[in-house]
Design an enzyme around this catalytic site. Structure first.
Site, PDB file in Angstrom:
ATOM      1  N   CYS A  24       0.811  -1.223   0.000  1.00  0.00           N
ATOM      2  CA  CYS A  24       0.000   0.000   0.000  1.00  0.00           C
ATOM      3  C   CYS A  24       0.844   1.273   0.000  1.00  0.00           C
ATOM      4  O   CYS A  24       0.321   2.363  -0.235  1.00  0.00           O
ATOM      5  CB  CYS A  24      -0.955   0.007   1.178  1.00  0.00           C
ATOM      6  SG  CYS A  24      -2.032  -1.427   1.201  1.00  0.00           S
ATOM      7  N   HIS A  47      -3.317   7.363   2.125  1.00  0.00           N
ATOM      8  CA  HIS A  47      -3.714   6.020   1.711  1.00  0.00           C
ATOM      9  C   HIS A  47      -5.100   5.729   2.284  1.00  0.00           C
ATOM     10  O   HIS A  47      -5.392   6.051   3.436  1.00  0.00           O
ATOM     11  CB  HIS A  47      -2.692   5.005   2.229  1.00  0.00           C
ATOM     12  CG  HIS A  47      -3.124   3.582   2.061  1.00  0.00           C
ATOM     13  ND1 HIS A  47      -3.611   3.090   0.870  1.00  0.00           N
ATOM     14  CD2 HIS A  47      -3.155   2.543   2.938  1.00  0.00           C
ATOM     15  CE1 HIS A  47      -3.913   1.810   1.016  1.00  0.00           C
ATOM     16  NE2 HIS A  47      -3.657   1.454   2.260  1.00  0.00           N
ATOM     17  N   ASN A  54     -10.302  -0.193   0.050  1.00  0.00           N
ATOM     18  CA  ASN A  54      -8.833  -0.123   0.022  1.00  0.00           C
ATOM     19  C   ASN A  54      -8.319  -0.814  -1.242  1.00  0.00           C
ATOM     20  O   ASN A  54      -8.433  -2.028  -1.379  1.00  0.00           O
ATOM     21  CB  ASN A  54      -8.282  -0.805   1.284  1.00  0.00           C
ATOM     22  CG  ASN A  54      -6.761  -0.782   1.343  1.00  0.00           C
ATOM     23  OD1 ASN A  54      -6.086  -0.426   0.378  1.00  0.00           O
ATOM     24  ND2 ASN A  54      -6.220  -1.175   2.484  1.00  0.00           N
TER      25      ASN A  54
HETATM   26  O1  UT7 Z   1      -3.643  -1.029   3.748  1.00  0.00           O
HETATM   27  C1  UT7 Z   1      -3.415  -1.463   5.062  1.00  0.00           C
HETATM   28  C2  UT7 Z   1      -4.238  -2.642   5.337  1.00  0.00           C
HETATM   29  N1  UT7 Z   1      -5.181  -2.732   6.339  1.00  0.00           N
HETATM   30  C3  UT7 Z   1      -5.628  -1.849   7.257  1.00  0.00           C
HETATM   31  O2  UT7 Z   1      -5.230  -0.740   7.395  1.00  0.00           O
HETATM   32  C4  UT7 Z   1      -6.693  -2.373   8.167  1.00  0.00           C
HETATM   33  C5  UT7 Z   1      -6.519  -1.920   9.596  1.00  0.00           C
HETATM   34  N2  UT7 Z   1      -7.588  -2.413  10.438  1.00  0.00           N
HETATM   35  C6  UT7 Z   1      -8.868  -2.037  10.347  1.00  0.00           C
HETATM   36  O3  UT7 Z   1      -9.224  -1.286   9.455  1.00  0.00           O
HETATM   37  C7  UT7 Z   1      -9.839  -2.508  11.396  1.00  0.00           C
HETATM   38  O4  UT7 Z   1      -9.141  -3.245  12.379  1.00  0.00           O
HETATM   39  C8  UT7 Z   1     -11.014  -3.389  10.851  1.00  0.00           C
HETATM   40  C9  UT7 Z   1     -11.970  -2.527  10.031  1.00  0.00           C
HETATM   41  C10 UT7 Z   1     -10.476  -4.531  10.027  1.00  0.00           C
HETATM   42  C11 UT7 Z   1     -11.812  -3.941  12.013  1.00  0.00           C
HETATM   43  O5  UT7 Z   1     -12.299  -2.902  12.830  1.00  0.00           O
HETATM   44  P1  UT7 Z   1     -12.043  -2.913  14.411  1.00  0.00           P
HETATM   45  O6  UT7 Z   1     -12.697  -1.713  14.955  1.00  0.00           O
HETATM   46  O7  UT7 Z   1     -10.577  -3.077  14.658  1.00  0.00           O
HETATM   47  O8  UT7 Z   1     -12.852  -4.185  14.845  1.00  0.00           O
HETATM   48  P2  UT7 Z   1     -12.362  -5.407  15.731  1.00  0.00           P
HETATM   49  O9  UT7 Z   1     -11.599  -6.382  14.929  1.00  0.00           O
HETATM   50  O10 UT7 Z   1     -11.767  -4.877  17.004  1.00  0.00           O
HETATM   51  O11 UT7 Z   1     -13.763  -6.056  16.091  1.00  0.00           O
HETATM   52  C12 UT7 Z   1     -14.756  -5.363  16.895  1.00  0.00           C
HETATM   53  C13 UT7 Z   1     -16.002  -6.228  16.951  1.00  0.00           C
HETATM   54  C14 UT7 Z   1     -15.722  -7.680  17.305  1.00  0.00           C
HETATM   55  O12 UT7 Z   1     -16.802  -8.163  18.075  1.00  0.00           O
HETATM   56  P3  UT7 Z   1     -16.717  -8.248  19.689  1.00  0.00           P
HETATM   57  O13 UT7 Z   1     -15.530  -9.099  19.987  1.00  0.00           O
HETATM   58  O14 UT7 Z   1     -16.562  -6.833  20.153  1.00  0.00           O
HETATM   59  O15 UT7 Z   1     -18.024  -8.858  20.037  1.00  0.00           O
HETATM   60  C15 UT7 Z   1     -15.697  -8.371  15.976  1.00  0.00           C
HETATM   61  O16 UT7 Z   1     -16.017  -9.735  16.062  1.00  0.00           O
HETATM   62  O17 UT7 Z   1     -16.640  -6.258  15.674  1.00  0.00           O
HETATM   63  C16 UT7 Z   1     -16.759  -7.614  15.210  1.00  0.00           C
HETATM   64  N3  UT7 Z   1     -16.520  -7.602  13.767  1.00  0.00           N
HETATM   65  C17 UT7 Z   1     -17.468  -7.387  12.860  1.00  0.00           C
HETATM   66  N4  UT7 Z   1     -18.788  -7.181  12.981  1.00  0.00           N
HETATM   67  C18 UT7 Z   1     -19.496  -6.970  11.837  1.00  0.00           C
HETATM   68  C19 UT7 Z   1     -15.320  -7.754  13.126  1.00  0.00           C
HETATM   69  N5  UT7 Z   1     -15.505  -7.655  11.794  1.00  0.00           N
HETATM   70  C20 UT7 Z   1     -16.826  -7.430  11.612  1.00  0.00           C
HETATM   71  C21 UT7 Z   1     -17.616  -7.229  10.467  1.00  0.00           C
HETATM   72  N6  UT7 Z   1     -18.950  -7.009  10.638  1.00  0.00           N
HETATM   73  N7  UT7 Z   1     -17.108  -7.235   9.218  1.00  0.00           N
END
Ligand code: UT7
Length: 306
Positions: A108, A233, A263
């Site tokens: 990226c 980005h 992305n």
């Molecule tokens: O180019 C560089 C590449 N990547 C990035 O920059 C990505 C960086 N990371 C992110 O953008 C974020 O971490 C994500 C968007 C992938 C995830 O968001 P988050 O706020 O970090 O969510 P999380 O993984 O901490 O999950 C929070 C909650 C969890 O539930 P509990 O444990 O609180 O009950 C997950 O199971 O949200 C749940 N969850 C979802 N719910 C609905 C995780 N993914 C999803 C989903 N839909 N797609």
């Protein structure tokens, strides 16, 4: 001698996949995806070289040039068509270029790395007058569409910029960085899917980008207030907001396309440049800050007088 961006071009596959469509096959919903990432839809389909060719042709046309005017081609991609040859060889042929061509993979951060490399090439004795830099990705091929942690984020597309020697425009400073110790938080094996520890990548990204922006600003002898246009980005709108809070870069001056594209890795920065150009934000003399980060982890920032 200084260097400017003379033309920008983009290409996005026709097919759009909305959050609601994703929610039919994985346990997620439109509200969650928008709230946690800022993404509303992504374009899906196409081949990396084809998207790159389309964006490249548009950038050359936008600059008022022809393929014969291009002295070097750099394609940045993390989803090449084949193991070999380089995707740039295919794009070189399909655009009808006769110059040298090579690929860069800094995931990226690819467009920032390519921009800096292109700039350096043009400053070399006997270097090219013009370089075509294209970021192009077909990430949908390496996304596990059953994994809600990654399927919601990525999309396909390409963006291109023609850089040329000109008295208007120059790079004021740049910073490139990488930390290969962090490979395991975001990777895809040959023939495999993207694996990501989202929360960890998020945290590291905010830290790396904020640090890189501060280094580049310091090198340029500037502060965040001196920046007229911010082109980050497009990985997650909350990462962009967190970097803005930490560095003082204004969100009002920040351009984004993530809602419509997701992305697209090395294509996000030229796609966002194109959006800023459409909005009339890229005027001669404006100070533009571009910054990217991704797997590696690798990151980079460039401060440019437009
Ligand atoms: O180019 C560089 C590449 N990547 C990035 O920059 C990505 C960086 N990371 C992110 O953008 C974020 O971490 C994500 C968007 C992938 C995830 O968001 P988050 O706020 O970090 O969510 P999380 O993984 O901490 O999950 C929070 C909650 C969890 O539930 P509990 O444990 O609180 O009950 C997950 O199971 O949200 C749940 N969850 C979802 N719910 C609905 C995780 N993914 C999803 C989903 N839909 N797609």
């Amino acid at each position: 001698m200084t260097i400017r961006v003379a033309g920008i071009g983009t290409a996005l596959p026709e097919k759009i996949v909305t959050n609601d469509e994703l929610a039919k096959t994985i346990d997620t919903n439109d509200q969650w995806i928008r709230d946690r990432s800022g993404i509303g839809q992504r374009h899906v389909g196409g081949v990396t070289s084809e998207l790159a060719t389309e964006a490249g042709i548009r950038a050359i046309k936008n600059a008022g040039l022809t393929p014969d005017d291009i002295g070097l081609l750099i394609v940045c991609t993390t989803t090449p068509d084949q193991q070999l040859p380089a995707t740039s060889a295919v794009v070189q042929r399909d655009i009808g270029l006769t110059c040298g061509a090579f690929d860069i993979n800094a995931v990226c951060a690819g467009f920032i790395y390519s921009y800096v490399m292109a700039y350096g090439q043009m400053l070399m004795p006997g270097g090219p007058e013009r370089v075509l830099v294209i970021g192009s990705e077909s990430l949908s091929r390496i996304v596990d569409w059953t994994d809600r942690g990654t399927a919601i984020l990525f999309g396909d597309g390409a963006g291109a910029a023609v850089m040329e020697r000109h008295e208007q425009g120059e790079m004021l400073a740049y910073d490139l960085g990488s930390n290969g110790e962090l490979q395991e938080i975001l990777y895809a094996d040959h023939g495999g899917y993207i694996k990501m520890e989202g929360r960890e990548v998020f945290k590291r990204a905010v830290r790396a980008v904020s640090g890189s922006v501060e280094i580049a600003l310091k090198k340029a002898g500037m502060t965040a207030d001196d920046i007229d246009v911010v082109i980050p980005h497009q990985a997650n709108i909350r990462i962009i907001e967190a970097v803005s809070q930490r560095t003082g870069l204004s969100m009002e001056k920040t351009h984004n396309v993530i809602e419509f594209t997701g992305n697209t890795s090395s294509a996000t920065i030229p796609l966002t440049l194109a959006e800023a150009e459409r909005n009339g934000a890229l005027q001669p003399g404006q100070i533009v800050l571009m910054t990217g980060f991704g797997a590696g982890m690798a990151w980079g920032t460039a401060v440019v007088r437009w």
